[in-house]
Scaffold this motif. Structure first.
Motif, PDB file in Angstrom:
ATOM      1  N   MET A 147      -5.562  48.602  43.246  1.00  0.00           N
ATOM      2  CA  MET A 147      -4.796  48.658  41.981  1.00  0.00           C
ATOM      3  C   MET A 147      -3.257  48.204  42.165  1.00  0.00           C
ATOM      4  SD  MET A 147      -6.903  51.295  39.588  1.00  0.00           S
ATOM      5  CE  MET A 147      -6.967  52.765  40.543  1.00  0.00           C
ATOM      6  N   ILE A 148      -2.818  48.968  43.133  1.00  0.00           N
ATOM      7  CA  ILE A 148      -1.409  48.832  43.354  1.00  0.00           C
ATOM      8  C   ILE A 148      -0.960  47.413  43.583  1.00  0.00           C
ATOM      9  CG2 ILE A 148       0.741  49.503  44.986  1.00  0.00           C
ATOM     10  CD1 ILE A 148      -0.703  52.044  45.395  1.00  0.00           C
ATOM     11  N   LEU A 149      -1.944  46.555  44.315  1.00  0.00           N
ATOM     12  CA  LEU A 149      -1.758  45.207  44.820  1.00  0.00           C
ATOM     13  C   LEU A 149      -2.426  44.404  43.897  1.00  0.00           C
ATOM     14  CD1 LEU A 149      -2.920  45.677  48.634  1.00  0.00           C
ATOM     15  CD2 LEU A 149      -0.471  45.076  47.736  1.00  0.00           C
ATOM     16  N   GLY A 150      -2.795  44.887  42.342  1.00  0.00           N
ATOM     17  CA  GLY A 150      -3.289  43.898  41.390  1.00  0.00           C
ATOM     18  C   GLY A 150      -4.503  43.205  41.851  1.00  0.00           C
ATOM     19  N   LEU A 151      -5.512  43.989  42.676  1.00  0.00           N
ATOM     20  CA  LEU A 151      -6.684  43.337  42.861  1.00  0.00           C
ATOM     21  C   LEU A 151      -7.761  43.918  41.984  1.00  0.00           C
ATOM     22  CD1 LEU A 151      -6.308  43.277  46.817  1.00  0.00           C
ATOM     23  CD2 LEU A 151      -6.184  41.355  45.385  1.00  0.00           C
ATOM     24  N   ASP A 152      -7.361  45.168  41.695  1.00  0.00           N
ATOM     25  CA  ASP A 152      -8.328  45.818  40.761  1.00  0.00           C
ATOM     26  C   ASP A 152      -7.464  46.207  39.391  1.00  0.00           C
ATOM     27  OD1 ASP A 152     -10.483  45.612  42.262  1.00  0.00           O
ATOM     28  OD2 ASP A 152     -10.707  47.550  42.885  1.00  0.00           O
ATOM     29  N   ARG A 153      -8.143  46.086  38.158  1.00  0.00           N
ATOM     30  CA  ARG A 153      -7.447  46.555  37.139  1.00  0.00           C
ATOM     31  C   ARG A 153      -7.659  48.054  36.744  1.00  0.00           C
ATOM     32  NH1 ARG A 153      -5.611  43.517  32.835  1.00  0.00           N
ATOM     33  NH2 ARG A 153      -6.682  41.616  33.665  1.00  0.00           N
ATOM     34  N   PRO A 154      -6.506  48.655  36.490  1.00  0.00           N
ATOM     35  CA  PRO A 154      -6.606  49.920  36.260  1.00  0.00           C
ATOM     36  C   PRO A 154      -7.310  50.349  34.907  1.00  0.00           C
ATOM     37  CG  PRO A 154      -4.330  49.522  36.224  1.00  0.00           C
ATOM     38  CD  PRO A 154      -5.123  48.248  36.623  1.00  0.00           C
ATOM     39  N   THR A 155      -8.080  51.268  34.836  1.00  0.00           N
ATOM     40  CA  THR A 155      -8.433  51.857  33.436  1.00  0.00           C
ATOM     41  C   THR A 155      -7.379  52.480  32.538  1.00  0.00           C
ATOM     42  OG1 THR A 155     -10.652  52.258  34.491  1.00  0.00           O
ATOM     43  CG2 THR A 155     -10.324  53.255  32.186  1.00  0.00           C
ATOM     44  N   GLY A 156      -6.700  53.129  33.188  1.00  0.00           N
ATOM     45  CA  GLY A 156      -5.354  53.570  32.744  1.00  0.00           C
ATOM     46  C   GLY A 156      -4.336  53.784  33.668  1.00  0.00           C
ATOM     47  N   GLY A 157      -2.984  54.028  33.163  1.00  0.00           N
ATOM     48  CA  GLY A 157      -1.886  54.344  34.113  1.00  0.00           C
ATOM     49  C   GLY A 157      -1.405  53.074  34.466  1.00  0.00           C
ATOM     50  N   ARG A 158      -0.459  53.280  35.547  1.00  0.00           N
ATOM     51  CA  ARG A 158       0.048  51.764  36.122  1.00  0.00           C
ATOM     52  C   ARG A 158       0.616  52.027  37.622  1.00  0.00           C
ATOM     53  NH1 ARG A 158       6.206  50.942  33.546  1.00  0.00           N
ATOM     54  NH2 ARG A 158       6.771  53.469  33.674  1.00  0.00           N
ATOM     55  N   SER A 159       0.812  50.998  38.145  1.00  0.00           N
ATOM     56  CA  SER A 159       1.488  51.176  39.884  1.00  0.00           C
ATOM     57  C   SER A 159       2.615  50.094  39.799  1.00  0.00           C
ATOM     58  CB  SER A 159       0.695  50.888  40.659  1.00  0.00           C
ATOM     59  OG  SER A 159      -0.229  49.849  40.614  1.00  0.00           O
TER      60      SER A 159
END
Length: 316
Positions: free
Chosen positions: A57-69
């Protein structure tokens, strides 16, 4: 030069309330932590804790359900030239088996606008110049790890995100990687490193983030985490005897085992609190270290009973 126009002055990694669900299963649960510049931060957790998903998720490979990195205050997707900002290694086997080591790096360089002149530099830096013309399928796991690291370093980034990069390395390779990462951090770089080799993590990382079932359970220095488990801290310093009463007042128990009163152990207080007391008394400590516990001991104590395998795949 580094691609810096898209990054904030703080080049660290910031994770805020990061959450990832697959149906009813929560893999990462409201996770918040910061990986600071100039530091090697260990990312620890049992199998299935959510470490790899967090990194993706940090690297943008998976989309988070919530929050951000964020990387330097900017989402990965908004970095104009991400390879020159952050280098990553998530899976050393994800290299085309018929590409040579040099061809693999040339492909990364072309797709990332990195000068081809960097290829020979990183091949030499990771110690696989002699294998430059060898197809990936013919490389050992340790050599593929080195090639993956070469790819991570190709853009001369300020941030490294590495998932189990020690796998497959021989003892010499492990020592080499430890030196590389410490040097990278000493030059102001940011490192987020996951590994199951606790002894090596203790020798490499200064700070650790520990998660279990996708939730944060510790975000502390390596020394403090070990001290939490052992509860005993070794203290030495000229004039240290003068702080024993204050340590006792704060709930610490002082034991003097040597002939000098300026060397003793303390239980019941963590190193940070002891250091604050010493500074308030203008005492500079030569030694402030946990005793009787390793990072492995601390990790096992923290995560005991929290393995996802025991939770039927459900994070609460």
């Amino acid at each position: 030069m580094h691609e810096t126009t898209a990054i904030a002055p703080d080049g660290g990694v910031q994770v805020h309330g990061l959450t990832k669900r697959y149906g009813k299963t929560t893999v990462v649960d409201d996770l918040t932590f910061t990986v600071r510049e100039g530091t090697v931060t260990g990312f620890l957790g049992p199998n299935g804790a959510g470490k790899s998903t967090t990194m993706r998720m940090i690297l943008g490979l998976d989309r988070p359900t919530g929050g951000r990195s964020l990387i330097g205050g900017v989402p990965y997707a908004r970095l104009r030239n991400p390879t020159r900002v952050v280098g990553s290694l998530l899976d050393a086997s994800s290299i085309h088996p018929h590409r040579t080591a040099r061809a693999h790096l040339a492909w990364i360089a072309r797709s990332s606008a990195v000068p081809a002149s960097r290829i020979d530099r990183v091949l030499e830096r990771v110690g696989i110049t002699d294998a430059a013309r060898t197809p990936a399928a013919d490389l050992s796991l340790g050599m593929r790890q080195r090639l993956g690291l070469a790819g991570a370093l190709l853009g001369d980034p300020r941030v490294l995100i590495l998932d189990e990069p020690l796998n497959g390395l021989d003892p010499e390779g492990i020592v080499w990687l430890r030196g590389l990462l410490k040097d990278f951090a000493a030059r102001g770089g940011t490192v987020l490193l996951s590994s199951h080799l606790m002894n090596e993590m203790q020798a490499t990382a200064e700070h650790v983030v520990v998660i279990a079932r996708g939730q944060l359970i510790a975000d502390v220095s390596v020394a403090e985490l070990a001290a939490r488990t052992s509860g005993t801290v070794r203290v030495e310093g000229d004039g240290a005897a003068g702080i024993t009463d204050s340590l006792t007042t704060r709930g610490g128990h002082v034991d003097t085992h040597d002939e000098t009163p300026d060397a003793f152990t303390v239980t019941g207080l963590d190193p940070a609190e002891i250091n604050r007391v010493a500074w308030s008394h203008d005492v500079a400590l030569r030694v402030l270290a946990p005793t009787g516990a390793s990072l492995e001991d601390a990790f096992l104590t923290l995560t005991h009973g929290r393995d996802r395998a025991a939770s039927e795949g459900q994070t609460r």
